[in-house]
Design an enzyme around this catalytic site. Sequence first.
Site, PDB file in Angstrom:
ATOM      1  N   ASP A 238      70.398 -31.561   5.658  1.00 20.84           N
ATOM      2  CA  ASP A 238      69.447 -31.744   4.532  1.00 20.84           C
ATOM      3  C   ASP A 238      70.080 -32.274   3.069  1.00 20.84           C
ATOM      4  O   ASP A 238      69.831 -33.262   2.487  1.00 20.84           O
ATOM      5  CB  ASP A 238      68.555 -30.663   4.196  1.00 20.84           C
ATOM      6  CG  ASP A 238      69.433 -29.304   3.992  1.00 20.84           C
ATOM      7  OD1 ASP A 238      70.926 -29.226   3.911  1.00 20.84           O
ATOM      8  OD2 ASP A 238      68.973 -28.245   4.041  1.00 20.84           O
ATOM      9  N   THR A 239      71.389 -31.783   3.053  1.00 24.49           N
ATOM     10  CA  THR A 239      72.139 -32.520   1.648  1.00 24.49           C
ATOM     11  C   THR A 239      72.480 -33.809   1.816  1.00 24.49           C
ATOM     12  O   THR A 239      72.313 -34.768   0.926  1.00 24.49           O
ATOM     13  CB  THR A 239      73.600 -31.532   1.385  1.00 24.49           C
ATOM     14  OG1 THR A 239      73.005 -30.213   1.629  1.00 24.49           O
ATOM     15  CG2 THR A 239      73.907 -31.890   0.037  1.00 24.49           C
ATOM     16  N   THR A 260      68.038 -23.662  -2.261  1.00 32.43           N
ATOM     17  CA  THR A 260      68.558 -22.477  -1.813  1.00 32.43           C
ATOM     18  C   THR A 260      70.015 -22.467  -2.064  1.00 32.43           C
ATOM     19  O   THR A 260      70.688 -21.487  -2.518  1.00 32.43           O
ATOM     20  CB  THR A 260      68.346 -22.113  -0.100  1.00 32.43           C
ATOM     21  OG1 THR A 260      66.767 -22.149  -0.216  1.00 32.43           O
ATOM     22  CG2 THR A 260      68.966 -20.756  -0.067  1.00 32.43           C
ATOM     23  N   GLN A 305      65.355 -16.563  -5.467  1.00 29.38           N
ATOM     24  CA  GLN A 305      64.551 -16.339  -4.353  1.00 29.38           C
ATOM     25  C   GLN A 305      64.837 -14.948  -3.886  1.00 29.38           C
ATOM     26  O   GLN A 305      63.484 -14.186  -3.693  1.00 29.38           O
ATOM     27  CB  GLN A 305      64.994 -17.494  -3.265  1.00 29.38           C
ATOM     28  CG  GLN A 305      64.605 -18.872  -3.485  1.00 29.38           C
ATOM     29  CD  GLN A 305      65.348 -19.830  -2.549  1.00 29.38           C
ATOM     30  OE1 GLN A 305      66.101 -19.378  -1.516  1.00 29.38           O
ATOM     31  NE2 GLN A 305      65.383 -21.012  -2.698  1.00 29.38           N
TER      32      GLN A 305
END
Length: 475
Positions: A238-239, A260, A305
């Site tokens: 994802d990065t 996150t 979170q």
Amino acid sequence: MGKYYLAVDIGASSGRHMLFHMSDGKIRMEEIYRFENGMVSKDGKLLWDTDKLFREIVSGMKECKKLGKIPVSMAIDTWAVDYVLLDENDRLLGDTYGYRDHRTTGMDEEVYKCIPEKELYSRTGIQKAIFNTIYQLTADRIKRPDVLRSAKTFLMIPDYLNFLLTGNKASEYTNATTTQLVDPETKKWDKELIRKLGLPRDIFLDLQLPGNEVGKLRDEIKEEVGFDCSVIQCASHDTASAVMSMPDPGDDGLYISSGTWSLMGVETKKVLSRECDREKNFTNEGGYDYRFRYLKNIMGLWMIQSVRHEADDQLSFAEYASLAKEADSFPSLVDANDDRFLSPENMTEEIKRACKESGQEVPQTPGEIAAVIYKSLAKCYGNTVKEIISNTGADYKAVHIIGGGCKNRYLNQLTADATGLKVLAGPSEATAIGNAMALMIREGELKDLSGARNVVRDSFEIEEFNPNSRRIIKC
């Protein structure tokens, strides 16, 4: 209407299905499905429920049919380092562990019995993080050797989900580099390193670049969702996808992929794996078009979170930011990169303990807790900028904050103050946009990465924050 592209972006805490198309020279995006994600605690282990993840992927695909917007292609990205092992019949072997599980405790020393730490870093360019795949597989070798002996295929999480969709197995390059088992020079699995570690070499598939077509949907999936499309490998870490969407970085390609985790670094064309890089724990993860992401992992919004969940999600993230701003004068800070915050039983209490142990004022209210988190993250960002400048020899004029965290205007201003640099915040759905960019480049709707970044700049709002010289956070 033009062609549609489906980006399935699955983070460690949530997932989303985003539909993209081009209109009037701009990228258009709409969210069509969202779901919760998270590790499941079972018998003292932290695991991923891959069956649930796959059901959510299929459910989101059905929304395309309902909307009458059928994608020509789709791609899946997820977090890094976690994987599955398949047997000779392509069945899942054992549990699918999450990176926050503690089974890797002590596995670094087991790895260094096979290869010294400095040599491992010089060889791979990947930072030491106890949850890296290399330590997880070593835990398999020592703690569940029967599973490893039965394994015929190793797949990272997005590759496994692609397999469930198509029936075809393929391993994608950018996510594979996070295993600490890929040679950054050859861009292939380091089979000699794998041998040294006592791991089976034949379970690793040849690495494919983003844009590779895995296949069409299996017949039963096609029947269930009501359409067929090509399943493509994007930059599936994802990065890697998020950094693709950094708008027109020019020479100022300093970024924080904020979610996150906070991944802070720069794009480079070569690996920086010197002793100064290792000492500061920088990593060189593979990116799109064989770029490297020279970056540091910072604990990120995982801390807030966790605090929010511990309070039964009664406050929104925007409300926490607002309360933190009101408590801005609260003086205490913690080391946001301390391993104690990786997977504590209770994040709120762990922050309080850290403040008490360091002789600082202990936060009591939600606003004070949030202020400690955000100001501590900003301090980490400021320190990291100094390290990047020292190690690369380059100067930077701006920090691009991309990903969901860019919507936190309080943290954006803290970051500008701590780094002394202009902050350019956006786009917020950076990972999904980068995912779709790979699909659009493959289809020819976007020319190349540079051209696609220019289009991103013109398609999405970018907000600017400048450092306040009267209020610089000391680093």
